[in-house]
Scaffold this motif. Sequence first.
Motif, PDB file in Angstrom:
ATOM      1  N   GLY A 106      -9.432   8.855   0.286  1.00 61.62           N
ATOM      2  CA  GLY A 106      -8.569   8.244  -0.727  1.00 61.62           C
ATOM      3  C   GLY A 106      -9.356   7.736  -1.920  1.00 61.62           C
ATOM      4  O   GLY A 106      -8.944   7.920  -3.073  1.00 61.62           O
ATOM      5  N   TRP A 107     -10.488   7.091  -1.664  1.00 61.90           N
ATOM      6  CA  TRP A 107     -11.321   6.615  -2.776  1.00 61.90           C
ATOM      7  C   TRP A 107     -11.889   7.789  -3.580  1.00 61.90           C
ATOM      8  O   TRP A 107     -11.940   7.731  -4.813  1.00 61.90           O
ATOM      9  CB  TRP A 107     -12.460   5.753  -2.253  1.00 61.90           C
ATOM     10  CG  TRP A 107     -12.054   4.352  -1.922  1.00 61.90           C
ATOM     11  CD1 TRP A 107     -11.164   3.582  -2.600  1.00 61.90           C
ATOM     12  CD2 TRP A 107     -12.525   3.564  -0.827  1.00 61.90           C
ATOM     13  NE1 TRP A 107     -11.056   2.357  -1.993  1.00 61.90           N
ATOM     14  CE2 TRP A 107     -11.876   2.313  -0.913  1.00 61.90           C
ATOM     15  CE3 TRP A 107     -13.417   3.777   0.209  1.00 61.90           C
ATOM     16  CZ2 TRP A 107     -12.109   1.296   0.004  1.00 61.90           C
ATOM     17  CZ3 TRP A 107     -13.651   2.770   1.112  1.00 61.90           C
ATOM     18  CH2 TRP A 107     -12.992   1.541   1.006  1.00 61.90           C
ATOM     19  N   MET A 116       0.914   4.043  -3.003  1.00 60.56           N
ATOM     20  CA  MET A 116       0.596   5.458  -2.740  1.00 60.56           C
ATOM     21  C   MET A 116       1.755   6.370  -3.143  1.00 60.56           C
ATOM     22  O   MET A 116       1.526   7.468  -3.664  1.00 60.56           O
ATOM     23  CB  MET A 116       0.254   5.663  -1.268  1.00 60.56           C
ATOM     24  CG  MET A 116      -1.097   5.103  -0.905  1.00 60.56           C
ATOM     25  SD  MET A 116      -2.418   5.742  -1.922  1.00 60.56           S
ATOM     26  CE  MET A 116      -2.945   7.104  -0.965  1.00 60.56           C
ATOM     27  N   LEU A 155      -9.672   6.485   4.290  1.00 62.66           N
ATOM     28  CA  LEU A 155      -9.950   5.578   3.165  1.00 62.66           C
ATOM     29  C   LEU A 155     -10.994   6.160   2.231  1.00 62.66           C
ATOM     30  O   LEU A 155     -10.857   6.078   1.009  1.00 62.66           O
ATOM     31  CB  LEU A 155     -10.420   4.221   3.685  1.00 62.66           C
ATOM     32  CG  LEU A 155      -9.325   3.300   4.218  1.00 62.66           C
ATOM     33  CD1 LEU A 155      -9.942   2.054   4.822  1.00 62.66           C
ATOM     34  CD2 LEU A 155      -8.380   2.932   3.106  1.00 62.66           C
ATOM     35  N   SER A 162      -4.507   0.814  -3.745  1.00 65.00           N
ATOM     36  CA  SER A 162      -3.941   0.872  -2.400  1.00 65.00           C
ATOM     37  C   SER A 162      -5.028   0.963  -1.338  1.00 65.00           C
ATOM     38  O   SER A 162      -5.002   0.231  -0.345  1.00 65.00           O
ATOM     39  CB  SER A 162      -2.984   2.056  -2.301  1.00 65.00           C
ATOM     40  OG  SER A 162      -2.535   2.203  -0.986  1.00 65.00           O
ATOM     41  N   CYS A 163      -5.975   1.864  -1.538  1.00 62.49           N
ATOM     42  CA  CYS A 163      -7.060   2.013  -0.557  1.00 62.49           C
ATOM     43  C   CYS A 163      -7.922   0.758  -0.485  1.00 62.49           C
ATOM     44  O   CYS A 163      -8.326   0.335   0.601  1.00 62.49           O
ATOM     45  CB  CYS A 163      -7.920   3.224  -0.912  1.00 62.49           C
ATOM     46  SG  CYS A 163      -7.100   4.796  -0.670  1.00 62.49           S
ATOM     47  N   SER A 164      -8.192   0.156  -1.618  1.00 58.13           N
ATOM     48  CA  SER A 164      -9.022  -1.045  -1.631  1.00 58.13           C
ATOM     49  C   SER A 164      -8.310  -2.236  -1.005  1.00 58.13           C
ATOM     50  O   SER A 164      -8.932  -3.050  -0.301  1.00 58.13           O
ATOM     51  CB  SER A 164      -9.429  -1.382  -3.065  1.00 58.13           C
ATOM     52  OG  SER A 164     -10.188  -0.341  -3.608  1.00 58.13           O
ATOM     53  N   SER A 204      -3.805   4.661  -6.507  1.00 56.82           N
ATOM     54  CA  SER A 204      -4.389   5.078  -5.238  1.00 56.82           C
ATOM     55  C   SER A 204      -5.623   4.249  -4.893  1.00 56.82           C
ATOM     56  O   SER A 204      -5.819   3.864  -3.739  1.00 56.82           O
ATOM     57  CB  SER A 204      -4.743   6.565  -5.318  1.00 56.82           C
ATOM     58  OG  SER A 204      -5.324   6.990  -4.119  1.00 56.82           O
ATOM     59  N   CYS A 236       0.832  -1.209   0.000  1.00 57.98           N
ATOM     60  CA  CYS A 236       0.000   0.000   0.000  1.00 57.98           C
ATOM     61  C   CYS A 236       0.864   1.256   0.000  1.00 57.98           C
ATOM     62  O   CYS A 236       0.563   2.230  -0.700  1.00 57.98           O
ATOM     63  CB  CYS A 236      -0.921   0.007   1.215  1.00 57.98           C
ATOM     64  SG  CYS A 236      -2.219  -1.232   1.166  1.00 57.98           S
ATOM     65  N   TYR A 282      -6.033  -2.103   1.375  1.00 58.42           N
ATOM     66  CA  TYR A 282      -6.016  -1.889   2.823  1.00 58.42           C
ATOM     67  C   TYR A 282      -7.402  -2.114   3.417  1.00 58.42           C
ATOM     68  O   TYR A 282      -7.541  -2.739   4.470  1.00 58.42           O
ATOM     69  CB  TYR A 282      -5.516  -0.479   3.136  1.00 58.42           C
ATOM     70  CG  TYR A 282      -5.228  -0.270   4.591  1.00 58.42           C
ATOM     71  CD1 TYR A 282      -4.065  -0.774   5.162  1.00 58.42           C
ATOM     72  CD2 TYR A 282      -6.113   0.431   5.397  1.00 58.42           C
ATOM     73  CE1 TYR A 282      -3.797  -0.595   6.506  1.00 58.42           C
ATOM     74  CE2 TYR A 282      -5.854   0.612   6.736  1.00 58.42           C
ATOM     75  CZ  TYR A 282      -4.698   0.102   7.289  1.00 58.42           C
ATOM     76  OH  TYR A 282      -4.446   0.276   8.626  1.00 58.42           O
ATOM     77  N   ALA A 283      -8.448  -1.630   2.740  1.00 59.32           N
ATOM     78  CA  ALA A 283      -9.809  -1.817   3.255  1.00 59.32           C
ATOM     79  C   ALA A 283     -10.209  -3.287   3.248  1.00 59.32           C
ATOM     80  O   ALA A 283     -10.908  -3.751   4.162  1.00 59.32           O
ATOM     81  CB  ALA A 283     -10.788  -0.996   2.424  1.00 59.32           C
TER      82      ALA A 283
END
Length: 159
Positions: free
Chosen positions: A96-97, A14, A93, A65-67, A62, A10, A69-70
């Motif tokens: 970020g999305w 980013m 998050l 990365s957010c997905s 991006s 992640c 981590y989520a």
Amino acid sequence: LSLTGYIQACRGLMISAVCLGFLGAVFGLVGMKCTKVGGSDQTKAKIACLAGLNFILSGLCSMTSCSLYANRITSEFFDPSFVAQKYELGAALFIGWAGASLCIIGGIIFCFSIAENSNSARRGYAYNGATSVMSSRTKVHNSVPDKTPPKHFDKNAYV
């Protein structure tokens, strides 16, 4: 470097998103019609398209990365055998999305700007001269032409 693999992934995604976004902004400034740097209109259109591709790639990095981590957060949260501290999805998050979505939309708009420039040349507008001082309302009420100037244009109107 002692972090787990998905956090390092992640972080790398980013960092690459930020770098691609910076390059997209630089190419976008060079590719705009209002700047004098970049050459002809066709060259500027290609540079603007390159900026759009950079923004799309930045948004995808991006978003990934957010997905990622989520996905990890939700899988750990709903796992009954996971005994360590559980986290929830936070505002970072969602921001970020949203930012990734805006980057992708902006990149698509930049990429479509090349289609406008390549299809047709810009048309110039001819100046036809000034129109009459008399408005259309005055023309309707004064169907019979008289020689006196309208009352709203006398010498006291501007004092």
